[in-house]
Design a protein around this motif. Sequence first.
Motif, PDB file in Angstrom:
ATOM      1  N   UNK A 197      51.885 -18.338  86.293  1.00  0.00           N
ATOM      2  CA  UNK A 197      50.964 -19.456  86.514  1.00  0.00           C
ATOM      3  C   UNK A 197      50.341 -19.439  87.905  1.00  0.00           C
ATOM      4  N   UNK A 198      50.992 -18.780  88.853  1.00  0.00           N
ATOM      5  CA  UNK A 198      50.489 -18.770  90.227  1.00  0.00           C
ATOM      6  C   UNK A 198      49.361 -17.758  90.430  1.00  0.00           C
ATOM      7  N   UNK A 199      49.069 -16.949  89.415  1.00  0.00           N
ATOM      8  CA  UNK A 199      48.070 -15.884  89.550  1.00  0.00           C
ATOM      9  C   UNK A 199      46.687 -16.397  89.166  1.00  0.00           C
ATOM     10  N   UNK A 200      45.734 -16.182  90.067  1.00  0.00           N
ATOM     11  CA  UNK A 200      44.339 -16.561  89.831  1.00  0.00           C
ATOM     12  C   UNK A 200      43.509 -15.309  89.561  1.00  0.00           C
ATOM     13  N   UNK A 201      42.829 -15.286  88.419  1.00  0.00           N
ATOM     14  CA  UNK A 201      41.990 -14.154  88.051  1.00  0.00           C
ATOM     15  C   UNK A 201      40.622 -14.261  88.722  1.00  0.00           C
ATOM     16  N   UNK A 202      40.018 -13.112  88.977  1.00  0.00           N
ATOM     17  CA  UNK A 202      38.619 -13.059  89.378  1.00  0.00           C
ATOM     18  C   UNK A 202      37.819 -12.538  88.192  1.00  0.00           C
ATOM     19  N   UNK A 203      36.612 -13.030  88.041  1.00  0.00           N
ATOM     20  CA  UNK A 203      35.896 -12.891  86.768  1.00  0.00           C
ATOM     21  C   UNK A 203      35.531 -11.460  86.404  1.00  0.00           C
ATOM     22  N   UNK A 204      35.337 -10.590  87.386  1.00  0.00           N
ATOM     23  CA  UNK A 204      34.908  -9.228  87.095  1.00  0.00           C
ATOM     24  C   UNK A 204      36.012  -8.434  86.409  1.00  0.00           C
ATOM     25  N   UNK A 205      35.672  -7.713  85.369  1.00  0.00           N
ATOM     26  CA  UNK A 205      36.638  -6.896  84.640  1.00  0.00           C
ATOM     27  C   UNK A 205      36.059  -5.517  84.398  1.00  0.00           C
ATOM     28  N   UNK A 206      36.952  -4.560  84.091  1.00  0.00           N
ATOM     29  CA  UNK A 206      36.519  -3.223  83.713  1.00  0.00           C
ATOM     30  C   UNK A 206      37.493  -2.692  82.670  1.00  0.00           C
ATOM     31  N   UNK A 207      36.974  -1.884  81.745  1.00  0.00           N
ATOM     32  CA  UNK A 207      37.808  -1.295  80.694  1.00  0.00           C
ATOM     33  C   UNK A 207      37.894   0.200  80.934  1.00  0.00           C
ATOM     34  N   UNK A 208      39.144   0.697  81.085  1.00  0.00           N
ATOM     35  CA  UNK A 208      39.368   2.115  81.370  1.00  0.00           C
ATOM     36  C   UNK A 208      40.528   2.628  80.527  1.00  0.00           C
ATOM     37  N   UNK A 209      40.262   3.627  79.686  1.00  0.00           N
ATOM     38  CA  UNK A 209      41.318   4.348  78.969  1.00  0.00           C
ATOM     39  C   UNK A 209      42.296   3.414  78.251  1.00  0.00           C
ATOM     40  N   UNK A 210      41.751   2.448  77.519  1.00  0.00           N
ATOM     41  CA  UNK A 210      42.592   1.581  76.697  1.00  0.00           C
ATOM     42  C   UNK A 210      43.127   0.346  77.380  1.00  0.00           C
ATOM     43  N   UNK A 211      42.758   0.125  78.657  1.00  0.00           N
ATOM     44  CA  UNK A 211      43.265  -1.029  79.389  1.00  0.00           C
ATOM     45  C   UNK A 211      42.119  -1.838  79.982  1.00  0.00           C
ATOM     46  N   UNK A 212      42.265  -3.167  79.933  1.00  0.00           N
ATOM     47  CA  UNK A 212      41.396  -4.072  80.684  1.00  0.00           C
ATOM     48  C   UNK A 212      42.034  -4.313  82.042  1.00  0.00           C
ATOM     49  N   UNK A 213      41.186  -4.376  83.082  1.00  0.00           N
ATOM     50  CA  UNK A 213      41.691  -4.635  84.429  1.00  0.00           C
ATOM     51  C   UNK A 213      40.892  -5.763  85.075  1.00  0.00           C
ATOM     52  N   UNK A 214      41.614  -6.605  85.840  1.00  0.00           N
ATOM     53  CA  UNK A 214      40.992  -7.629  86.670  1.00  0.00           C
ATOM     54  C   UNK A 214      41.613  -7.583  88.065  1.00  0.00           C
ATOM     55  N   UNK A 215      40.826  -7.892  89.087  1.00  0.00           N
ATOM     56  CA  UNK A 215      41.406  -8.212  90.391  1.00  0.00           C
ATOM     57  C   UNK A 215      41.925  -9.639  90.310  1.00  0.00           C
ATOM     58  N   UNK A 216      43.113  -9.888  90.830  1.00  0.00           N
ATOM     59  CA  UNK A 216      43.708 -11.223  90.803  1.00  0.00           C
ATOM     60  C   UNK A 216      44.377 -11.499  92.142  1.00  0.00           C
TER      61      UNK A 216
END
Length: 382
Positions: A197-216
């Motif tokens: 619950x303490x983790x805040x996502x940033x809206x930008x995402x990228x999809x690489x080799x089967x995984x979604x990634x976000x900076x948080x």
Amino acid sequence: MSDYLPLEIQEEIMKRLPVKSLIQFRSVSKPWMSLIDSPDFIKHYSGQQHLLVRYDLDYLYDEPKYVSFVDDDTFPRQKVSPTIPLLVSMLERSSMIGSSHGLLCLFGYYGRDEMAVLWNVSLRKAVAIDVPNVAYQKYETILGFGVCDETCDPKIVKIIYINSQRDIESTFNRQVEVFTSSTGAWRSPYSSNLPRKSIEFHSEQVFVDGFLYWVATDRVTIDGGIQSYNMIISFDITSEKFREINLPDALAHHQPYKLSISKLKESLVVVQSCGEINDRVFCVWMMEDGVPKSFTKIFTICTPGTAVLSVPEFRKSGEPIIQTVDDSCGSHEYVTSLFVYEARSKLISDLGISGWLCSFSVYSYMETLLLLDQPDLTTNDI
């Protein structure tokens, strides 16, 4: 051709043709239509690589403009304005979510209804999806998009969390739902290991080799004070499991708004912005061999005398696309332009596109036949 060549040879030839030719060939014969429409052919077909640029001409937010470049040795000479499907042009206050397997995902509104649109630029086809329960005010809703390699099934993940630090200790549980195109429905993810619950996502995402990634950013209370550090959150599009990925100290304690993520030659990269606008330097860090925690700074983007605003994308060859800004106009008329940066020579080449500040989105996509069997309708037939 069909009278003299075995069907297997015809199939191999067709896999090397552009989408436009394949659509024409579907009308030539029933065997060719059956072959091109088959799930196996669609799964294994991938055509030319392109870069799609979306931008606004001015700050009045008129209808966005789109330009598609063929990303090969001719770049940037082959560029066209793609045909925009009605479902894309009708989308109000729209934004780009991501790109995967040749499909682009946008989010916006049809009237008061929140909608996502999957767009196959090559097929000129789009499908709209109702996105229910989008939260606002003290809550934040983040979307992610990717196509499962195993099933070729497009998925959208929706994450709702509290974005107010003082409300983190509330009883509200983080909510995650997944939409799969094959079922046309939203559901809970397979895995229950939701981000803390303490983790805040940033809206930008990228999809690489089967995984979604976000900076948080994780914010924790220690001795009455709040300490924060940046990380990467990944989401396995197949198993639907979340995972935390630690960053090097240089990135973990950097200002989060000066970090962005992208894909460079099928690897995840973090782009770190350092300095002020007129002397800004961008450091590109790559996650090595898909190993979490193993980030290496591979090169630096430095353009003396040119104000660089961002690095929105990388070419298939690995060259960065950079966005420069000209602030010589009025305060509401900042002009930004796109260039290609050559790391060895440190020279930049103009792509011939200029638009309003902060309006540029650049996404790499390949020609695909995904959505070929889908009607141009929303899940609610609007």
